[in-house]
Every structure is written in structure tokens, then in C-alpha cells.
Scaffold this active site. Sequence first.
Site, PDB file in Angstrom:
ATOM      1  N   ASP A  74     -47.953 -91.950  -6.084  1.00 45.06           N
ATOM      2  CA  ASP A  74     -47.727 -92.628  -4.821  1.00 45.06           C
ATOM      3  C   ASP A  74     -48.227 -91.742  -3.677  1.00 45.06           C
ATOM      4  O   ASP A  74     -47.606 -90.732  -3.339  1.00 45.06           O
ATOM      5  CB  ASP A  74     -46.225 -92.924  -4.662  1.00 45.06           C
ATOM      6  CG  ASP A  74     -45.868 -93.529  -3.320  1.00 45.06           C
ATOM      7  OD1 ASP A  74     -46.787 -94.034  -2.644  1.00 45.06           O
ATOM      8  OD2 ASP A  74     -44.678 -93.501  -2.966  1.00 45.06           O
TER       9      ASP A  74
ATOM     10  N   ASP B  98     -50.391 -96.097  -5.967  1.00 47.07           N
ATOM     11  CA  ASP B  98     -51.472 -96.794  -5.269  1.00 47.07           C
ATOM     12  C   ASP B  98     -52.829 -96.207  -5.646  1.00 47.07           C
ATOM     13  O   ASP B  98     -52.913 -95.236  -6.410  1.00 47.07           O
ATOM     14  CB  ASP B  98     -51.257 -96.714  -3.764  1.00 47.07           C
ATOM     15  CG  ASP B  98     -50.816 -95.329  -3.298  1.00 47.07           C
ATOM     16  OD1 ASP B  98     -51.451 -94.340  -3.712  1.00 47.07           O
ATOM     17  OD2 ASP B  98     -49.830 -95.237  -2.545  1.00 47.07           O
TER      18      ASP B  98
ATOM     19  N   ASP C 159     -57.153-109.401 -20.374  1.00 45.25           N
ATOM     20  CA  ASP C 159     -55.753-109.628 -20.733  1.00 45.25           C
ATOM     21  C   ASP C 159     -55.586-110.950 -21.479  1.00 45.25           C
ATOM     22  O   ASP C 159     -56.123-111.978 -21.051  1.00 45.25           O
ATOM     23  CB  ASP C 159     -54.916-109.643 -19.453  1.00 45.25           C
ATOM     24  CG  ASP C 159     -53.449-109.838 -19.709  1.00 45.25           C
ATOM     25  OD1 ASP C 159     -52.803-108.896 -20.204  1.00 45.25           O
ATOM     26  OD2 ASP C 159     -52.929-110.938 -19.420  1.00 45.25           O
TER      27      ASP C 159
ATOM     28  N   GLU D  59     -57.853-108.055 -25.228  1.00 43.62           N
ATOM     29  CA  GLU D  59     -56.506-107.929 -25.801  1.00 43.62           C
ATOM     30  C   GLU D  59     -56.231-109.181 -26.631  1.00 43.62           C
ATOM     31  O   GLU D  59     -56.315-110.296 -26.133  1.00 43.62           O
ATOM     32  CB  GLU D  59     -55.463-107.797 -24.695  1.00 43.62           C
ATOM     33  CG  GLU D  59     -54.040-107.691 -25.246  1.00 43.62           C
ATOM     34  CD  GLU D  59     -52.974-108.027 -24.208  1.00 43.62           C
ATOM     35  OE1 GLU D  59     -51.882-107.439 -24.279  1.00 43.62           O
ATOM     36  OE2 GLU D  59     -53.235-108.893 -23.334  1.00 43.62           O
TER      37      GLU D  59
END
Length: 544
Positions: free
Chosen positions: A22, A30, A201, A270
Site C-alpha cells: 500500500d 495499489d 479467468d 484458468e
Amino acid sequence: MQQQPWWRGAVIYQIYPRSFMDANNDGIGDLQGVIAKLPYIKSLGVDAIWISPFFKSPMKDFGYDISDYRDIDPMFGTMADFDELMADAKAKDIKVIIDQVLSHTSDQHPWFLESRESRDNPKADWYVWADANQDGSPPNNWLSIFGGVAWQWEPRRQQYYLHNFLTEQPDLNFHNPEVRKHVLENVEFWLKKGVDGFRLDAINFCFHDKLLRDNPAKPIAERKGRGFSEDNPYAFQYHYYNNTQPENVEFMEEIRALMDQYPGVVTLGEISSEDSLQTMAEYTEGNKRLHMAYSFELLTEDCAPTYIRDTIEELENNMADGWPCWAVGNHDVQRVATRWNKEDKRNVNPAQVKMFNAMLASLRGSVCSYQGEELGLVEAELSFEQLQDPYGITFWPNFKGRDGCRTPMPWQQGEINGGFSAAKQPWLPVVESQLASAVDAQQGVENSMLTHYQQFMAWRKQQPELLYGDIEFIQADAQLLAFIREYEGQKVLAIFNFSNETVSFSHQSLQPLASMTGHGFAQANVDNEQVTLAGFGAAFYRQG
């Protein structure tokens, strides 16, 4: 040595950006945090990073519910931050792979907001809509992975829409060519930004059965496996019709045709189907579909050498010309240092973690290594009040969800929140059980898990047999996994002891690879062509 594509044999380091670093101290990781840690990533000796979704999203499923495929969610930064990340990674010779969630969107995506308004608007057929049965019930028996029926009523259209995941993740209708066209245009946006590849995904979920046929029931004895808890009704069916449809193969070829316009770019799919190994082989067949695929076969509780061998041999027998990718952990499953530790799940065994990482990186294929595996992080134990994952909240307490593997990376033992963030309260807590394994506690420490990971990955890069070679398993003690990797006439024998006991192994013509055998692993000795491996030991030998 033959020239190989960069991704063959590559180690891909998965970054879950919410929990990596962070930089602005708001409690959420981030893109600037990723940039700050690129020197650390470079030190690991990996070839690429895969960054989980950072696109605009309501965050119902933490970024896997996308409302704008072409912009950065403000919690992660800006497009300028992404461009900076790309430039810095390129300067360090680190490839960048990003997630693409194609099968569904957020229910806040403009496409869905338009589609749900009526049955005759321009995007009316962009999602999977169906009329209710005469009694008002859903059109069939399909179930959501996250619990309950996979259909949600929409009063504006007086129809149900399909959601294989959360209610807030409506499924796109890939039978509509306009949908496929616009989806691929979103993908190409990032190709033009210079990304090196995509992790796709749930890619086998794009198409559904047009006839909406019921899934057949699955016998009780077969309900275990595939990573679903026994109390999840999703395990009660064979999912023959709500995913992995024949039309999806043609879409894989459409994706590949786009990729081939950008040389050097890779796709990693995936796969979670009723026969994931067969689907992996099918989706990578003929150098005209996906470049690589991975599934959940090594993300289960079972880590017996016989299971690993049987799994890989089955794939090898099916995959004539494709290329696999293997993982033992990711953001969806319990951390491997806990999941595969059959003795003391609360404490990490350094020798065992070293062996797991080396075993994974020695299999034929490429490797996905999840952030923290290089440290041997154990699963975080969280209270119900600390949970953020809707999956865990729904199925608590039998299944505690995915938050335990998503807690922030511990960078510094003595700093607030382990050096992840100066925020008073990060989105998930940094747990005490992981602080002992923090980066600063292991960096530069001889024989630490982190040092061993760095040394092994550097050594592996010099072994073309481990990068590109074929694989052949060798009969051994039930506690051992042994195989030969062969490339251009050269053979390397790899042996891994999955037990905490000393185990022997006999083989002819062994020449120790002195640069790694016994270095950082539990001790291995050779006497008259008999190898003796200490508990959780590993050894590598040149054969011939």
C-alpha cells in the site's frame, strides 16, 4: 539449444494487488505499491508478474466483477500509474500479465444496465436471459459456485438472468457474435498498452447450453474434489451444461487469432470443469488456441506423491502438443504451507516449503507462484467479524472463504501492519503468525526460505532440462516423487521426499548436480547409486 518462447518454462509471480503493498496508506494495496516492490520481485528470479484485477469495479468480488474493462479503479491508482508500472517492469526485464474476466461482468457495467431495462433494447441479448417456469421458478436447476441457484429475477424484464458466481456477476451471452466482438476489443485495448499476456479467468464458463438443459445429479461418493466444500450444493451436480460447451473451443481460436497479431504475447487459461485435465489439453491443442492452461488439480488437499504423479501423467497422456502451467497456491485456496502440511498446520516447516517450491518449479510446464509462497506464509486465521469474502461469509464456519490466503504481505517484522501499510486498519489484518516469515527477517539470511527460493530460481534458469524438457516418472517409495526431465539428449533426475522421515532411492548412473544438491535442502547422500534423502529433502542428478 533451440530458441523457445519466453513463457515456456517461465516462473510467473502472482500479485494480488489489494494485499501486496500500500503506497498511499489507505489500507489497500495499489499499483504504486507494486512499482515500489519491483526490485524485490526482480530479486526473486521470476520471469513475469500476473496482476489480479485492478479495473473499475464495485468490488463485490474484489475486482472480478468489472464495471469498466478499460480503466483503473481509483483504489489502485490511475492509468498513468499503470503506464509507469509497465515501463519500470520492462526496464527490469519483467513481463507483465494481467487478468481478464471475460465470462461475466459486474451488474453495474453499462452493458448490463442497458440489457436489463427491456427485452428489445440494443443489448437485450448480451446477457443470458430466460423466462420463468409456469410456476415462477428458475428455468433450470443450475447452481452458483457461491451458493444457491444461478438465476436472479429481474422485474424490469420479468425474466431471470444467469450468474455462475455472485448475483452481482451476470453472465454474458457468448452465443451473440456482437458480445464476442466487443469482449475482444476490450482485450485488444490492453494489447495496445503493451501487456505481455493475459490470465483468462474462468475461461471455460463463457458459453452456456442454448437449450438450458438441467445438470444431472452427482452421486454422494463423487461430491468431494474440485475444491468445493461438501456443504456447497454446487458439488451436488455434474456441471455439463452451464460451462465448458463445445462452442467455447471456437472462441479460444478467436482469442488466439487476436494474440497472433501481437507476437510474444501469451494466454494462460484458468480451467475448472468436470474433467479439467482433458479440457486443458483441448484448449491448448494444435498451436491455435490458448498458449497455456492451468487447473485446480494441485490446489486441493491431496499432496500424496502418487496423486501428483497420476495427475501429471494423465495430463501428459492427453496433451499432445499443448503446454501446461502448474500452481500449488493462489488467491482462491488455502495457502500451501498450511494445506499440504499434514503435521502442524499452525507452524511452517522450512524444509517442507523449500521442497514444495522446488518440486513445483521442476515439473514440465510453466509455474504460477503466488505472492508469499517464497516466504512460506501459512494460512491466516481470521474471525467471522474480520471476513470480507462473501464466499466465506455464506459458508461459515465449515468453509471460511478465501480471506486467509489474501491477508497483506508482511514486509517488515517491526513495522505497523508488517510494513504493508501505515493505515490504522488495512482491508484485512496482518496476522501475527505470518510476521515471523516477513521479508526483512529472511532477506540475505543463509538457508532461509526466501534465500533458497532466490537461489533455486537462479539455478533453475541454467538447467534447460527443467525449463523445456519432457518428463518421465520413476517408480519409487510411496513417499517419494521421482522423475526424469530430458531435453536435447540431456537428462536430469529430480527426487522429492514428501515425508518427514529419511527415505532411500536406488538408481543407476547418478552424477550429483553439486551446485544445488544438498544446498539449502534437507541433506541428501549418495552411496553406491543409492540416494538417502532426509525428511522433506530434494535432490537433482545428472543421469548417464
